[in-house]
Design a protein around this motif. Structure first.
Motif, PDB file in Angstrom:
ATOM      1  N   ASP A  10       0.926  -1.128  -0.207  1.00 38.85           N
ATOM      2  CA  ASP A  10      -0.061   0.291  -0.109  1.00 38.85           C
ATOM      3  C   ASP A  10       0.850   1.400  -0.036  1.00 38.85           C
ATOM      4  O   ASP A  10       1.979   1.297   0.325  1.00 38.85           O
ATOM      5  CB  ASP A  10      -0.865  -0.141   1.106  1.00 38.85           C
ATOM      6  N   ASP A  12      -0.337   5.149   0.443  1.00 36.65           N
ATOM      7  CA  ASP A  12      -0.666   6.312   1.393  1.00 36.65           C
ATOM      8  C   ASP A  12      -1.095   5.792   2.946  1.00 36.65           C
ATOM      9  O   ASP A  12      -1.415   4.577   3.243  1.00 36.65           O
ATOM     10  CB  ASP A  12      -2.157   6.957   0.968  1.00 36.65           C
ATOM     11  N   ASP A  13      -0.286   6.449   3.798  1.00 29.64           N
ATOM     12  CA  ASP A  13      -0.280   5.999   4.990  1.00 29.64           C
ATOM     13  C   ASP A  13       0.615   4.804   5.664  1.00 29.64           C
ATOM     14  O   ASP A  13       0.619   4.400   6.751  1.00 29.64           O
ATOM     15  CB  ASP A  13      -1.663   6.149   5.760  1.00 29.64           C
ATOM     16  N   THR A  14       0.974   4.230   4.622  1.00 28.71           N
ATOM     17  CA  THR A  14       1.881   3.063   4.800  1.00 28.71           C
ATOM     18  C   THR A  14       3.398   3.575   4.550  1.00 28.71           C
ATOM     19  O   THR A  14       4.590   3.426   5.190  1.00 28.71           O
ATOM     20  CB  THR A  14       1.622   2.112   3.791  1.00 28.71           C
ATOM     21  N   ASP A 179      -1.665  -0.358   5.875  1.00 31.71           N
ATOM     22  CA  ASP A 179      -2.029   0.429   7.267  1.00 31.71           C
ATOM     23  C   ASP A 179      -3.441   0.042   7.566  1.00 31.71           C
ATOM     24  O   ASP A 179      -3.813   0.223   8.627  1.00 31.71           O
ATOM     25  CB  ASP A 179      -1.700   1.924   6.904  1.00 31.71           C
ATOM     26  N   ASP A 184      -6.609  -3.336   3.424  1.00 35.92           N
ATOM     27  CA  ASP A 184      -5.379  -3.888   3.358  1.00 35.92           C
ATOM     28  C   ASP A 184      -5.246  -5.285   3.966  1.00 35.92           C
ATOM     29  O   ASP A 184      -4.946  -6.389   2.988  1.00 35.92           O
ATOM     30  CB  ASP A 184      -3.976  -3.249   3.776  1.00 35.92           C
TER      31      ASP A 184
HETATM   32 MG   LIG Z   1      -3.166   3.275   3.161  1.00 32.65          MG
END
Ligand SMILES: [Mg+2]
Length: 228
Positions: A10, A12-14, A179, A184
């Motif tokens: 992933d 974004d935010d990962t 995340d 996910d």
């Molecule tokens: Mg993400």
């Protein structure tokens, strides 16, 4: 996990924090309208722009996964409702994207991607609109697969299978790390991949969801887990 032959990641935010980038990108789009379509900002606030983005989804049944389409359509609608007769969505989206891609990867990301990419091919699997080349991380990835490419967003299994197919590796030999417990972890698990939860902030696992088999605090720990 020595049997792992590929890793799906992933974005974004990962690999970076998404929230601040989206906020700045929304401000950039609003500023773009102020310069080129001033009646739009005279009438609509940034919060109104967000509401429009949520509202246009109803106009595109079956295209909920296509964020670029929805953002362009929302920008077009704002211009029309402010009295303009052209469609500036493409240009406004470009202004949005330029700032959206100004993200700083978490400190562990570069070194960990280096280790991981040396061990197995990496595929990026995202529901979002990040541009890995613009962000400077494209070279680590063998392939990039988006919800738009597949026609479906995570947690739909078609997204995960699409990523596996791009690498030509069966889901049972692929680890997916991200995340979001639902998008996910639960999604990858249902699609037959090995799911790893990247829990940077120490969030509690959601009630009622089968726990993740593997949890790591950052990508360095993911590289350790995968023996990279
Ligand atoms: Mg993400």
């Amino acid at each position: 996990m020595q049997y792992i032959r590929a890793i799906s990641l992933d974005l974004d935010d990962t690999l970076w924090a998404l929230g601040p980038a989206i906020e700045r990108a929304e401000q950039a789009a609003h500023a773009w309208f102020a310069r080129h379509y001033p009646q739009v900002v005279a009438r609509f606030s940034i919060e109104d722009m967000r509401a429009m983005r949520r509202r246009v989804v109803a106009d595109f049944p079956g295209r909920e996964h296509d964020l670029p389409l929805l953002r362009r359509a929302a920008f077009n609608r704002l211009a029309r409702e402010a009295g303009y007769s052209d469609d500036p969505g493409e240009a406004a989206f470009a202004a949005f994207q330029q700032v959206r891609n100004q993200v700083t990867p978490f400190a562990d990301v570069g070194p960990a991607l280096e280790r991981l990419a040396r061990r197995v091919p990496l595929v990026a699997l995202t529901n979002g609109t990040a541009d890995l080349a613009a962000i400077g991380l494209r070279a680590y990835f063998t392939a990039v697969v988006t919800a738009v490419d597949i026609g479906a967003a995570k947690p739909d299994r078609r997204a995960f299978h699409g990523a596996c197919e791009r690498l030509g590796i069966e889901p049972g030999y692929v680890a997916h790390a991200g995340d979001d417990p639902h998008l996910d972890v639960a999604g990858a698990r249902a699609a037959g991949l090995h799911a790893v939860w990247v829990n940077r902030a120490g969030h509690p696992w959601p009630d009622g969801l089968e726990p993740a088999a593997h949890v790591v605090a950052d990508l360095g720990a993911l590289a350790d887990l995968l023996g990279a």
